[in-house]
Design a protein around this motif. Structure first.
Motif, PDB file in Angstrom:
ATOM      1  N   SER A  24       0.819  -1.204   0.024  1.00 48.07           N
ATOM      2  CA  SER A  24      -0.013   0.146  -0.068  1.00 48.07           C
ATOM      3  C   SER A  24       0.937   1.226   0.041  1.00 48.07           C
ATOM      4  O   SER A  24       2.055   1.183   0.272  1.00 48.07           O
ATOM      5  N   PHE A  25       0.343   2.527  -0.190  1.00 47.65           N
ATOM      6  CA  PHE A  25       0.775   3.693  -0.175  1.00 47.65           C
ATOM      7  C   PHE A  25       1.502   4.010   1.085  1.00 47.65           C
ATOM      8  O   PHE A  25       2.575   4.346   1.458  1.00 47.65           O
ATOM      9  N   GLY A  26       0.716   3.871   2.127  1.00 49.10           N
ATOM     10  CA  GLY A  26       0.852   3.970   3.677  1.00 49.10           C
ATOM     11  C   GLY A  26       2.213   3.061   3.920  1.00 49.10           C
ATOM     12  O   GLY A  26       3.022   3.597   4.626  1.00 49.10           O
ATOM     13  N   GLU A  27       2.380   1.794   3.509  1.00 49.91           N
ATOM     14  CA  GLU A  27       3.390   0.992   3.723  1.00 49.91           C
ATOM     15  C   GLU A  27       4.727   1.462   3.144  1.00 49.91           C
ATOM     16  O   GLU A  27       5.737   1.501   3.920  1.00 49.91           O
ATOM     17  N   ARG A  28       4.640   2.020   1.806  1.00 53.36           N
ATOM     18  CA  ARG A  28       5.807   2.505   1.069  1.00 53.36           C
ATOM     19  C   ARG A  28       6.225   3.802   1.807  1.00 53.36           C
ATOM     20  O   ARG A  28       7.414   4.121   2.052  1.00 53.36           O
ATOM     21  N   TRP A  29       5.291   4.510   2.121  1.00 53.67           N
ATOM     22  CA  TRP A  29       5.731   6.098   3.079  1.00 53.67           C
ATOM     23  C   TRP A  29       6.338   5.649   4.180  1.00 53.67           C
ATOM     24  O   TRP A  29       7.323   6.276   4.719  1.00 53.67           O
ATOM     25  N   PHE A  30       5.790   4.695   5.082  1.00 61.92           N
ATOM     26  CA  PHE A  30       6.399   4.410   6.500  1.00 61.92           C
ATOM     27  C   PHE A  30       7.852   3.929   6.169  1.00 61.92           C
ATOM     28  O   PHE A  30       8.500   4.113   7.123  1.00 61.92           O
ATOM     29  N   ARG A  31       7.904   3.161   5.099  1.00 65.16           N
ATOM     30  CA  ARG A  31       9.309   2.252   4.987  1.00 65.16           C
ATOM     31  C   ARG A  31      10.330   3.382   4.674  1.00 65.16           C
ATOM     32  O   ARG A  31      11.319   3.566   5.164  1.00 65.16           O
ATOM     33  N   GLU A  32       9.845   4.347   3.680  1.00 67.36           N
ATOM     34  CA  GLU A  32      10.719   5.414   3.207  1.00 67.36           C
ATOM     35  C   GLU A  32      11.309   6.332   4.622  1.00 67.36           C
ATOM     36  O   GLU A  32      12.305   6.529   4.860  1.00 67.36           O
ATOM     37  N   MET A  33      10.146   6.642   5.234  1.00 64.81           N
ATOM     38  CA  MET A  33      10.549   7.453   6.587  1.00 64.81           C
ATOM     39  C   MET A  33      11.545   6.651   7.651  1.00 64.81           C
ATOM     40  O   MET A  33      12.255   7.182   8.406  1.00 64.81           O
ATOM     41  N   LEU A  34      11.099   5.326   7.665  1.00 68.44           N
ATOM     42  CA  LEU A  34      11.816   4.526   8.719  1.00 68.44           C
ATOM     43  C   LEU A  34      13.112   4.433   8.045  1.00 68.44           C
ATOM     44  O   LEU A  34      14.224   4.635   8.920  1.00 68.44           O
TER      45      LEU A  34
END
Length: 127
Positions: A56-66
């Motif tokens: 999902s978009f949220g998962e990609r966004w979270f991984r990038e931030m992490l």
């Protein structure tokens, strides 16, 4: 024309000032973090995905931030030598005499070899 003179005037920066050195150190750490982030991102991209669950978009966004936070933390702790090398290459002042100690020179040499090998591998893979 007044704006151009102001821009030229702002270029006259005191590179020996403490505030300039603090900003230079911060920029060096951020650049090192960006570089480490790119390495982490490339490493993550090599992990095989099963395709069972759609990302999902949220998962990609979270991984990038992490990954960004991991890289920032690494550049301030474990890879401090890398940010210190960048800082020194940009004209930063030595904080202590330990910078030129034989042990530190050996660490810097090892860090450069690691970075060169990562760059070489990235060029071979076409990245």
């Amino acid at each position: 024309m007044g704006i151009e003179i102001k821009k030229i005037h702002n270029l006259n920066i005191n590179t020996k000032s403490e505030e300039y050195q603090k900003q230079l150190r911060k920029v060096s750490e951020e650049f090192a973090a960006w570089y480490v982030y790119e390495v982490f991102k490339k490493m993550y991209d090599t992990v095989p995905k099963s395709g069972l669950l759609q990302e999902s978009f949220g998962e990609r966004w979270f991984r990038e931030m992490l990954l960004q936070q991991y890289a920032l933390k690494a550049s301030k702790t474990d890879l401090k030598d890398l940010s210190e090398m960048i800082y020194r290459s940009l004209g930063g002042k030595k904080l202590t005499e330990e910078v030129n100690s034989p042990n530190n020179l050996e660490k810097r040499s090892e860090t450069l070899k690691l970075l060169n090998s990562l760059i070489f591998k990235n060029e071979e893979s076409g990245g």
